[in-house]
Design a protein around this motif. Structure first.
Motif, PDB file in Angstrom:
ATOM      1  N   ALA A 130       0.836  -1.205   0.000  1.00 52.35           N
ATOM      2  CA  ALA A 130       0.000   0.000   0.000  1.00 52.35           C
ATOM      3  C   ALA A 130       0.870   1.254   0.000  1.00 52.35           C
ATOM      4  CB  ALA A 130      -0.935  -0.013   1.206  1.00 52.35           C
ATOM      5  N   TRP A 131       1.935   1.232   0.801  1.00 56.86           N
ATOM      6  CA  TRP A 131       2.872   2.364   0.848  1.00 56.86           C
ATOM      7  C   TRP A 131       3.549   2.579  -0.506  1.00 56.86           C
ATOM      8  CZ3 TRP A 131       4.281   6.288   3.964  1.00 56.86           C
ATOM      9  CH2 TRP A 131       5.504   6.906   3.718  1.00 56.86           C
ATOM     10  N   ARG A 132       3.934   1.491  -1.157  1.00 54.88           N
ATOM     11  CA  ARG A 132       4.595   1.595  -2.461  1.00 54.88           C
ATOM     12  C   ARG A 132       3.680   2.231  -3.512  1.00 54.88           C
ATOM     13  NH1 ARG A 132       4.985  -0.830  -7.310  1.00 54.88           N
ATOM     14  NH2 ARG A 132       3.383  -2.394  -6.873  1.00 54.88           N
ATOM     15  N   LEU A 133       2.415   1.882  -3.483  1.00 56.32           N
ATOM     16  CA  LEU A 133       1.473   2.350  -4.496  1.00 56.32           C
ATOM     17  C   LEU A 133       0.998   3.782  -4.273  1.00 56.32           C
ATOM     18  CD1 LEU A 133      -0.756  -0.838  -4.809  1.00 56.32           C
ATOM     19  CD2 LEU A 133       1.011  -0.073  -6.391  1.00 56.32           C
ATOM     20  N   LEU A 134       1.162   4.281  -3.052  1.00 56.35           N
ATOM     21  CA  LEU A 134       0.652   5.596  -2.688  1.00 56.35           C
ATOM     22  C   LEU A 134       1.639   6.700  -3.077  1.00 56.35           C
ATOM     23  CD1 LEU A 134      -1.906   6.648  -1.211  1.00 56.35           C
ATOM     24  CD2 LEU A 134      -0.585   6.568   0.921  1.00 56.35           C
ATOM     25  N   LYS A 135       1.104   7.768  -3.659  1.00 53.53           N
ATOM     26  CA  LYS A 135       1.930   8.918  -4.011  1.00 53.53           C
ATOM     27  C   LYS A 135       2.371   9.664  -2.752  1.00 53.53           C
ATOM     28  CE  LYS A 135      -0.333   9.913  -8.453  1.00 53.53           C
ATOM     29  NZ  LYS A 135      -1.105  10.938  -9.212  1.00 53.53           N
ATOM     30  N   PRO A 136       3.441  10.455  -2.801  1.00 55.72           N
ATOM     31  CA  PRO A 136       3.809  11.310  -1.666  1.00 55.72           C
ATOM     32  C   PRO A 136       2.631  12.195  -1.269  1.00 55.72           C
ATOM     33  CG  PRO A 136       5.576  11.268  -3.274  1.00 55.72           C
ATOM     34  CD  PRO A 136       4.414  10.550  -3.914  1.00 55.72           C
ATOM     35  N   ASN A 137       2.392  12.304   0.033  1.00 49.68           N
ATOM     36  CA  ASN A 137       1.266  13.047   0.598  1.00 49.68           C
ATOM     37  C   ASN A 137      -0.085  12.402   0.311  1.00 49.68           C
ATOM     38  OD1 ASN A 137       2.889  15.220   1.665  1.00 49.68           O
ATOM     39  ND2 ASN A 137       3.101  15.936  -0.452  1.00 49.68           N
ATOM     40  N   GLY A 138      -0.078  11.178  -0.222  1.00 54.21           N
ATOM     41  CA  GLY A 138      -1.326  10.470  -0.476  1.00 54.21           C
ATOM     42  C   GLY A 138      -1.969   9.975   0.808  1.00 54.21           C
ATOM     43  N   ILE A 139      -3.233   9.561   0.700  1.00 54.49           N
ATOM     44  CA  ILE A 139      -4.012   9.114   1.860  1.00 54.49           C
ATOM     45  C   ILE A 139      -4.382   7.641   1.712  1.00 54.49           C
ATOM     46  CG2 ILE A 139      -6.233   9.362   3.061  1.00 54.49           C
ATOM     47  CD1 ILE A 139      -6.072  12.374   2.418  1.00 54.49           C
ATOM     48  N   PHE A 140      -4.199   6.915   2.797  1.00 57.82           N
ATOM     49  CA  PHE A 140      -4.564   5.503   2.886  1.00 57.82           C
ATOM     50  C   PHE A 140      -5.678   5.387   3.920  1.00 57.82           C
ATOM     51  CE2 PHE A 140      -3.335   1.261   4.911  1.00 57.82           C
ATOM     52  CZ  PHE A 140      -4.033   0.516   3.981  1.00 57.82           C
ATOM     53  N   ALA A 141      -6.865   4.942   3.486  1.00 59.57           N
ATOM     54  CA  ALA A 141      -8.025   4.815   4.367  1.00 59.57           C
ATOM     55  C   ALA A 141      -8.382   3.340   4.510  1.00 59.57           C
ATOM     56  CB  ALA A 141      -9.206   5.592   3.798  1.00 59.57           C
ATOM     57  N   LEU A 142      -8.530   2.880   5.741  1.00 60.69           N
ATOM     58  CA  LEU A 142      -8.893   1.481   5.962  1.00 60.69           C
ATOM     59  C   LEU A 142     -10.004   1.367   6.987  1.00 60.69           C
ATOM     60  CD1 LEU A 142      -7.689   0.173   8.870  1.00 60.69           C
ATOM     61  CD2 LEU A 142      -5.549   0.658   7.713  1.00 60.69           C
ATOM     62  N   SER A 143     -10.726   0.268   6.910  1.00 58.90           N
ATOM     63  CA  SER A 143     -11.717  -0.038   7.936  1.00 58.90           C
ATOM     64  C   SER A 143     -11.577  -1.493   8.344  1.00 58.90           C
ATOM     65  CB  SER A 143     -13.142   0.238   7.438  1.00 58.90           C
ATOM     66  OG  SER A 143     -13.522  -0.673   6.430  1.00 58.90           O
ATOM     67  N   THR A 144     -11.914  -1.764   9.599  1.00 58.35           N
ATOM     68  CA  THR A 144     -11.812  -3.111  10.148  1.00 58.35           C
ATOM     69  C   THR A 144     -12.697  -3.200  11.388  1.00 58.35           C
ATOM     70  OG1 THR A 144     -10.222  -4.811  10.876  1.00 58.35           O
ATOM     71  CG2 THR A 144      -9.830  -2.565  11.642  1.00 58.35           C
ATOM     72  N   PRO A 145     -13.226  -4.367  11.713  1.00 56.05           N
ATOM     73  CA  PRO A 145     -13.999  -4.486  12.952  1.00 56.05           C
ATOM     74  C   PRO A 145     -13.159  -4.053  14.155  1.00 56.05           C
ATOM     75  CG  PRO A 145     -14.345  -6.413  11.586  1.00 56.05           C
ATOM     76  CD  PRO A 145     -13.239  -5.627  10.938  1.00 56.05           C
ATOM     77  N   LEU A 146     -13.767  -3.342  15.070  1.00 54.52           N
ATOM     78  CA  LEU A 146     -13.066  -2.819  16.240  1.00 54.52           C
ATOM     79  C   LEU A 146     -13.059  -3.846  17.366  1.00 54.52           C
ATOM     80  CD1 LEU A 146     -11.715  -0.487  17.800  1.00 54.52           C
ATOM     81  CD2 LEU A 146     -14.016   0.281  18.436  1.00 54.52           C
ATOM     82  N   GLU A 147     -11.862  -4.329  17.715  1.00 55.20           N
ATOM     83  CA  GLU A 147     -11.655  -5.212  18.866  1.00 55.20           C
ATOM     84  C   GLU A 147     -12.580  -6.428  18.843  1.00 55.20           C
ATOM     85  OE1 GLU A 147     -12.017  -2.473  22.176  1.00 55.20           O
ATOM     86  OE2 GLU A 147      -9.863  -2.072  22.099  1.00 55.20           O
TER      87      GLU A 147
END
Length: 207
Positions: A130-147
């Protein structure tokens, strides 16, 4: 981060093709719509990738905000991807590996991973990609069940390998080679009982 199960044979392309077509017979869940909208909170246009998209409407929602930029969804469920491409022809869908895609480095301004990381056995490899594919200053948004460990298997049975809280996501993303978590939200059901009553953690990271 807590381990829920060691491995799950249910996390396979064939299984998710089956799930995809099963879901197509039902109305889209209100909770999913609110979660997708929340994941796009900081999207103002530009290239976007939905990793592990399956039947997510993130790409079609993003296309409504930006008619011209590259909007792409990837998954390893081949039949699901083919069907999504038919349904949403203005979006680019392709079968690919979220651990090691065939996409050039720094392609996307915005990357989404909705309800994905809890299924993955190689989390470090996924975050690196994900880091490799993201441009500088890009945003990575994720969701996952909480605890989810508080009621193991409550959300999706044995398909979920991991349980997360906010600090767990920070432990992955806030490293010298990565960036910072700058926003988060918790999305819950508007009513109970409801089959998606479990709270969802939505986290926004910047490169």
């Amino acid at each position: 981060m807590k381990k829920l199960v060691d491995q799950s044979e249910k996390n396979s392309p064939g299984e998710y093709d089956y799930i995809f077509f099963e879901r197509q017979t039902k109305k889209v869940d209100e909770h999913d719509i609110r979660r997708w909208k929340k994941l796009l909170k900081h999207y103002k246009g530009g290239s976007l990738l939905d990793m592990g998209c399956l039947d997510s409407l993130v790409c079609s929602m993003a296309r409504k905000k930006d008619a011209y930029s590259l909007i792409m969804g990837i998954d390893y469920a081949e039949k699901a991807i083919a069907e999504m491409q038919k349904k949403y022809p203005t979006v680019k869908y392709r079968v690919d590996d979220v651990y090691s895609t065939s996409i050039p480095t720094e392609t996307f301004d915005y990357i989404v991973a909705g309800e994905l990381i809890e299924h993955l056995d190689r989390l470090e490899k996924f975050f690196e990609e994900a880091w490799r594919l993201l441009k500088p200053n890009g945003i990575f948004a994720l969701s996952t069940p909480l605890e989810e460990h508080k009621e193991k298997g409550a959300v999706d049975g044995e398909r979920h390998l991991w349980s997360f809280n906010l600090d767990d996501i920070k432990d992955f993303w806030e490293r010298p080679k990565y960036g910072k978590v700058f926003d988060y939200a918790i999305v819950g059901s508007r009513w109970f009982p409801y089959r998606y009553c479990w709270k969802t953690l939505v986290v926004f990271c910047k490169k």
